[in-house]
Design a protein around this motif. Structure first.
Motif, short mmCIF file in Angstrom:
data_model
loop_
_atom_site.label_atom_id
_atom_site.label_comp_id
_atom_site.label_asym_id
_atom_site.label_seq_id
_atom_site.Cartn_x
_atom_site.Cartn_y
_atom_site.Cartn_z
N ARG A 7 0.82 -1.22 0.00
CA ARG A 7 0.00 0.00 0.00
C ARG A 7 0.85 1.26 0.00
NH1 ARG A 7 -2.91 1.32 4.01
NH2 ARG A 7 -2.10 -0.09 5.62
N LEU A 8 1.96 1.23 0.75
CA LEU A 8 2.85 2.38 0.78
C LEU A 8 3.47 2.62 -0.60
CD1 LEU A 8 4.20 4.56 2.55
CD2 LEU A 8 6.05 2.92 3.00
N SER A 9 3.76 1.55 -1.32
CA SER A 9 4.37 1.70 -2.65
C SER A 9 3.42 2.32 -3.65
CB SER A 9 4.86 0.34 -3.17
OG SER A 9 3.79 -0.45 -3.63
N ALA A 10 2.12 2.26 -3.35
CA ALA A 10 1.12 2.83 -4.26
C ALA A 10 0.58 4.17 -3.78
CB ALA A 10 -0.05 1.84 -4.41
N ALA A 11 1.12 4.68 -2.67
CA ALA A 11 0.63 5.94 -2.11
C ALA A 11 0.93 7.10 -3.04
CB ALA A 11 1.26 6.19 -0.74
N PRO A 12 -0.04 7.93 -3.34
CA PRO A 12 0.18 9.05 -4.27
C PRO A 12 1.11 10.11 -3.68
CG PRO A 12 -1.98 9.22 -3.25
CD PRO A 12 -1.43 7.89 -2.83
N GLY A 13 1.92 10.71 -4.54
CA GLY A 13 2.77 11.81 -4.13
C GLY A 13 4.08 11.41 -3.48
N LEU A 14 4.32 10.10 -3.34
CA LEU A 14 5.56 9.64 -2.73
C LEU A 14 6.45 8.98 -3.78
CD1 LEU A 14 4.26 7.99 0.58
CD2 LEU A 14 4.92 10.38 0.17
N SER A 15 7.76 9.06 -3.55
CA SER A 15 8.70 8.42 -4.46
C SER A 15 8.69 6.92 -4.22
CB SER A 15 10.10 8.98 -4.22
OG SER A 15 11.05 8.28 -4.99
N ASN A 16 8.37 6.15 -5.26
CA ASN A 16 8.25 4.71 -5.11
C ASN A 16 8.39 3.98 -6.43
OD1 ASN A 16 7.72 3.75 -2.36
ND2 ASN A 16 5.89 5.05 -2.42
N VAL A 17 8.72 2.71 -6.34
CA VAL A 17 8.47 1.77 -7.43
C VAL A 17 7.36 0.85 -6.92
CG1 VAL A 17 10.82 1.88 -8.32
CG2 VAL A 17 10.24 0.14 -6.63
N GLY A 18 6.48 0.43 -7.79
CA GLY A 18 5.36 -0.40 -7.37
C GLY A 18 5.82 -1.78 -6.92
N LEU A 19 5.36 -2.20 -5.73
CA LEU A 19 5.71 -3.51 -5.19
C LEU A 19 4.42 -4.29 -4.96
CD1 LEU A 19 8.39 -2.40 -2.56
CD2 LEU A 19 8.80 -3.28 -4.87
N THR A 20 4.33 -5.48 -5.52
CA THR A 20 3.11 -6.30 -5.48
C THR A 20 3.04 -7.12 -4.21
OG1 THR A 20 3.15 -6.45 -7.90
CG2 THR A 20 1.77 -8.04 -6.72
N ILE A 25 18.55 4.32 -6.02
CA ILE A 25 18.48 5.03 -7.30
C ILE A 25 17.24 5.92 -7.39
CG2 ILE A 25 18.33 4.77 -9.81
CD1 ILE A 25 19.89 2.12 -9.50
N HIS A 26 16.08 5.36 -7.11
CA HIS A 26 14.83 6.12 -7.24
C HIS A 26 14.24 6.52 -5.90
CE1 HIS A 26 11.56 7.73 -9.58
NE2 HIS A 26 10.66 7.03 -8.89
N SER A 27 15.01 6.34 -4.81
CA SER A 27 14.56 6.74 -3.48
C SER A 27 13.24 6.09 -3.09
CB SER A 27 14.44 8.27 -3.37
OG SER A 27 14.50 8.69 -2.03
N GLY A 28 13.07 4.82 -3.46
CA GLY A 28 11.83 4.11 -3.17
C GLY A 28 11.59 3.96 -1.68
N ASN A 29 10.52 4.58 -1.20
CA ASN A 29 10.24 4.56 0.24
C ASN A 29 9.74 3.21 0.73
OD1 ASN A 29 10.73 7.46 1.07
ND2 ASN A 29 9.30 7.79 -0.60
N ALA A 30 8.85 2.59 -0.04
CA ALA A 30 8.33 1.29 0.37
C ALA A 30 9.44 0.23 0.33
CB ALA A 30 7.18 0.88 -0.55
N ALA A 31 10.30 0.30 -0.66
CA ALA A 31 11.43 -0.63 -0.75
C ALA A 31 12.33 -0.47 0.47
CB ALA A 31 12.22 -0.39 -2.03
N THR A 32 12.49 0.78 0.94
CA THR A 32 13.31 1.04 2.13
C THR A 32 12.71 0.37 3.35
OG1 THR A 32 13.95 3.18 1.20
CG2 THR A 32 14.30 2.86 3.55
N VAL A 33 11.38 0.49 3.51
CA VAL A 33 10.72 -0.13 4.66
C VAL A 33 10.85 -1.65 4.59
CG1 VAL A 33 8.50 -0.48 5.81
CG2 VAL A 33 9.11 1.78 4.92
N ALA A 34 10.73 -2.23 3.40
CA ALA A 34 10.86 -3.68 3.24
C ALA A 34 12.24 -4.15 3.69
CB ALA A 34 10.60 -4.08 1.79
N LEU A 35 13.28 -3.39 3.35
CA LEU A 35 14.64 -3.75 3.76
C LEU A 35 14.82 -3.59 5.27
CD1 LEU A 35 16.63 -2.09 0.84
CD2 LEU A 35 16.46 -4.55 1.32
#
Length: 455
Positions: free
Chosen positions: A113-126, A142-152
């Motif tokens: 859900r965080l990866s799909a949040a509008p207005g935030l830097s993300n790549v889509g994560l299923t 590279i793209h400052s993906g916020n959801a990817a950061t939380v996953a790590l």
């Protein structure tokens, strides 16, 4: 006014009173001028580049020597530049064997859900799909993906809350000051859909420019492979899309600048626009930080100003040669040796990045190892050629301190001082004769003083 003015202990005349008033006025003016001079000097340092950024700093990437600063200790929002700490902890976990690049990470509902949040830097994560650590790391770096950061963060510490505790602990270990991490991504906690791991609901990560530069310094020097990812202008992700790196100073991007190969941007309403950059040309590498600029482009234009200043005005200079003897300290006294002193010299050359034309402003300073000296400041024989007896550093002629980000960096601004020759220990007979000679010498001195006293 009366012709006489009373004071405790007596009177003084109007003329004396006027003189005292003038003295006080001059004294106060002098004090004001003195402090104004200090303020002007500080302001001149801050305004030397005319930056609009609220805070900025420039350092030599090899030693952490501070070359320019503006409000470097003011605590400001750091936004996604705080992902450098997450990068550090991921790379540390890789090196320690706790995680692997090809390790799979299953995406949970919150991260999806965080990866799909509008207005935030993300790549889509299923949700429910596996992504490798490397994929998530590249999305973050590279793209400052916020959801990817939380996953790590969840992978390394189980929960983002635990990971934030780790971030703050690591910050202390790295000697950062003036910082606070409340999440792994640098977003405002209010953007985390009610899942903020630490701090108040409207907080975000804060740091000073000096601490941000120190974090970047450690990241570059402890894990130089960080640049392999940070230097990529674009991310080709598995969803078939291409994502630009937000560091627009990389090659082929809109603000491309020769030598830039990292490191991290950041922006929120609270933090404004910031950028931690690093660039290398030849043997020179610099780290710069700008914080709280008013637009996206301003942070790159002002970083360009800083880097232009760095490459045009600073270079590495040899300040002390290998095998150099320090004037006035060419030897150190030795006790119980066949000789009464030993020549000393530097074991290596000492080079520092300094401003052009200022080489003559630096002078060598010898610091002897007190643990190797007796109470009289002497070495005790035997002393072997090559034995370390201290170190040489440099200081400025005008006494201005040389500022470094870290003590480790400061240690790079010194070289060992070693014995240039061997001084063997004198044998027992020689030492005995010296003792006898010293005894009679002292005795004769006492007798001579006594006889002199008679006259």
């Amino acid at each position: 006014m009366n012709r006489q003015t009373k004071r405790a202990g007596g009177k003084f005349s109007l003329k004396q009173y006027k003189r005292l008033s003038v003295f006080v006025a001059v004294f106060m003016l002098s004090i004001a001028t003195l402090f104004t001079g200090f303020a002007d000097k500080a302001q001149a340092q801050e305004d030397i580049l005319g930056l609009s950024a609220e805070a900025a700093i420039l350092v030599d990437a090899e030693t952490g020597k501070v070359l320019y600063e503006k409000n470097a200790d003011v605590v400001l929002g750091v936004a996604s530049m705080s992902k450098m700490m997450t990068e550090y902890l991921v790379l540390e976990a890789i090196h320690d064997g706790k995680i692997k690049w090809d390790q799979n990470v299953k995406i949970n509902e919150y991260v999806h859900r965080l990866s799909a949040a509008p207005g935030l830097s993300n790549v889509g994560l299923t949700q429910g799909e596996d992504y490798t650590v490397k994929e998530l790391y590249e999305a973050m770096a590279i793209h400052s993906g916020n959801a990817a950061t939380v996953a790590l963060a969840e992978l390394i510490s189980g929960t983002e809350k635990n990971f934030v505790e780790l971030m703050n602990k690591k910050g202390e270990e790295l000697g950062l000051k003036d910082f606070k991490f409340v999440n792994s991504s640098g977003l405002n906690n209010s953007s985390l859909m009610g899942n903020h791991p630490a701090g108040a609901a409207d907080e975000e990560n804060v740091m000073s420019a000096r601490s941000t530069a120190r974090l970047a310094y450690h990241l570059l020097n402890d894990y130089p492979e960080v640049l392999e990812t940070a230097s990529k202008p674009r991310l080709e992700f598995r969803d078939g899309r291409t994502y630009d790196n937000f560091n627009f100073m990389l090659p082929t991007l809109v603000h491309a600048y020769e030598g830039v190969d990292g490191l991290k941007t950041g922006s929120t309403d609270f933090a404004g626009y910031g950028f931690t950059a690093t660039a290398k040309r030849g043997d020179e590498r610099f780290i710069s930080v700008v914080m709280k600029t008013d637009t996206r482009d301003t942070r790159f234009k002002e970083t360009e100003q800083i880097l232009n200043y760095a490459f045009s005005n600073f270079k590495k200079e040899q300040l002390v040669a290998e095998g150099q003897q320090i004037k006035g300290h060419e030897s150190v006294p030795v006790v119980k040796g066949k000789e009464d002193s030993v020549k000393v010299q530097t074991g290596d050359a000492l080079a520092l990045t300094i401003k052009n034309g200022e080489k003559e402003q630096y002078v060598p300073k010898l610091v002897l190892n007190k643990d190797k000296l007796n109470e009289n400041g002497e070495l005790t024989a035997p002393v072997k050629k090559g034995d370390k007896v201290g170190y040489v550093t440099v200081e400025t002629k005008d006494g201005e301190p040389i500022s470094f980000l870290t003590e480790e960096g400061q240690s790079l601004a010194q070289v060992d001082v070693v014995a240039a020759e061997t001084v063997e220990k004198a044998n027992w007979f020689v030492l005995a004769m010296r003792g006898v000679g010293g005894f009679f010498g002292d005795l004769f001195g006492s007798v001579a003083s006594a006889v002199k006293g008679l006259f």
